[in-house]
Design an enzyme around this catalytic site. Sequence first.
Site, mmCIF file in Angstrom:
data_model
loop_
_atom_site.group_PDB
_atom_site.id
_atom_site.type_symbol
_atom_site.label_atom_id
_atom_site.label_comp_id
_atom_site.label_asym_id
_atom_site.label_seq_id
_atom_site.Cartn_x
_atom_site.Cartn_y
_atom_site.Cartn_z
ATOM 1 C CE1 TYR A 7 0.977 0.729 4.414
ATOM 2 C CE2 TYR A 7 0.435 -1.605 4.365
ATOM 3 C CZ TYR A 7 1.021 -0.523 4.996
ATOM 4 O OH TYR A 7 1.648 -0.685 6.201
ATOM 5 N N GLY A 8 2.173 1.151 0.016
ATOM 6 C CA GLY A 8 3.022 2.335 0.118
ATOM 7 C C GLY A 8 4.093 2.408 -0.946
ATOM 8 C CB THR A 9 7.740 3.011 -0.661
ATOM 9 O OG1 THR A 9 8.138 1.903 0.163
ATOM 10 C CG2 THR A 9 7.506 4.236 0.204
ATOM 11 C CG LEU A 10 7.151 -2.470 -1.214
ATOM 12 C CD1 LEU A 10 6.664 -3.474 -0.174
ATOM 13 C CD2 LEU A 10 8.368 -3.011 -1.951
ATOM 14 C CD GLU A 213 -15.559 11.655 -12.555
ATOM 15 O OE1 GLU A 213 -16.545 10.908 -12.361
ATOM 16 O OE2 GLU A 213 -15.104 11.874 -13.692
#
Length: 290
Positions: A7-10, A213
């Site tokens: 969910y982050g830097t990966l 939206e």
Amino acid sequence: MINVFVYGTLRKGEANAKLLKSATCIAEQCWTNGLLYDTGYGYPAMKQAPFSRVFGELYALSEADLTRLDQLEGYTEGGTNNLYERIEQTVYTDKGTTIAYMYVASKADLLQRKILNGDWKEHNLLLKQSGTVLYFAYGSCMDQKRIGDAGVAHHFRNMLGVGLLTNYTLRFTRKSTKDRMGRADIVEEGGYVEGKVYNLPIRVLEEYLYGREGAPKAYRPTFVEIEINVKKVQALTFVVTKKEEETAPPQWYKEEILRGAEGYLTVDYISKIQNHINSLKKSKLKIGGM
């Protein structure tokens, strides 16, 4: 192979995405229950929570890959001073659910600033005071007339070309609260979607697109990997937050999509859109006559 939710830097386009170069991406659009926080160190942390969502990507990877992720996240099995703990939890994708590993904060001081929409990439983008973002429009936002009528055409002058999004299909999974008819969505279930790619000032998201939206309740901003001018790039787009059974769109909405597509998207793809909408209309007539 081992399923891991990141969910982050990966995630794609992020600083540590290279650690997953040998892994297989199962889903770009998925989520799990939890709360997301900005740690203040350039990466997020998640804690378990039953009624909130954290958005990310799902990968299948090897034991060797998992060992590298454990090292990145400061996790040792049985460790008493871990930065993150590795847990198993349900992940929800457009195709269904699965159980996957994920890393949650082990230390409370990581939980500094709550990320309300649960998306680290969106959070980082909106922190920028200036700059631009690539925006992939696949529905009525392709229609220059509608954009002009809204008085924001000047923001949409920099169209870079037509983008190709693979492994997704155009669907109409949102029923409008006004007429209970369908609105466009992209679903990660195979196939392909064509759309216009704009280079937009980041501020236009909150000044116009989020309101149009109904984000994040009706649609949520997300990120997809598109191909444009023989290059693969990350672009922001919008997907339906709570998908329902497909319903045919109203005639005026169909016309906006086709008007925006004409002269830009391929003839075959435009024909595919028309045929799909017609099939939804026929299905509705058939059900109504039963």
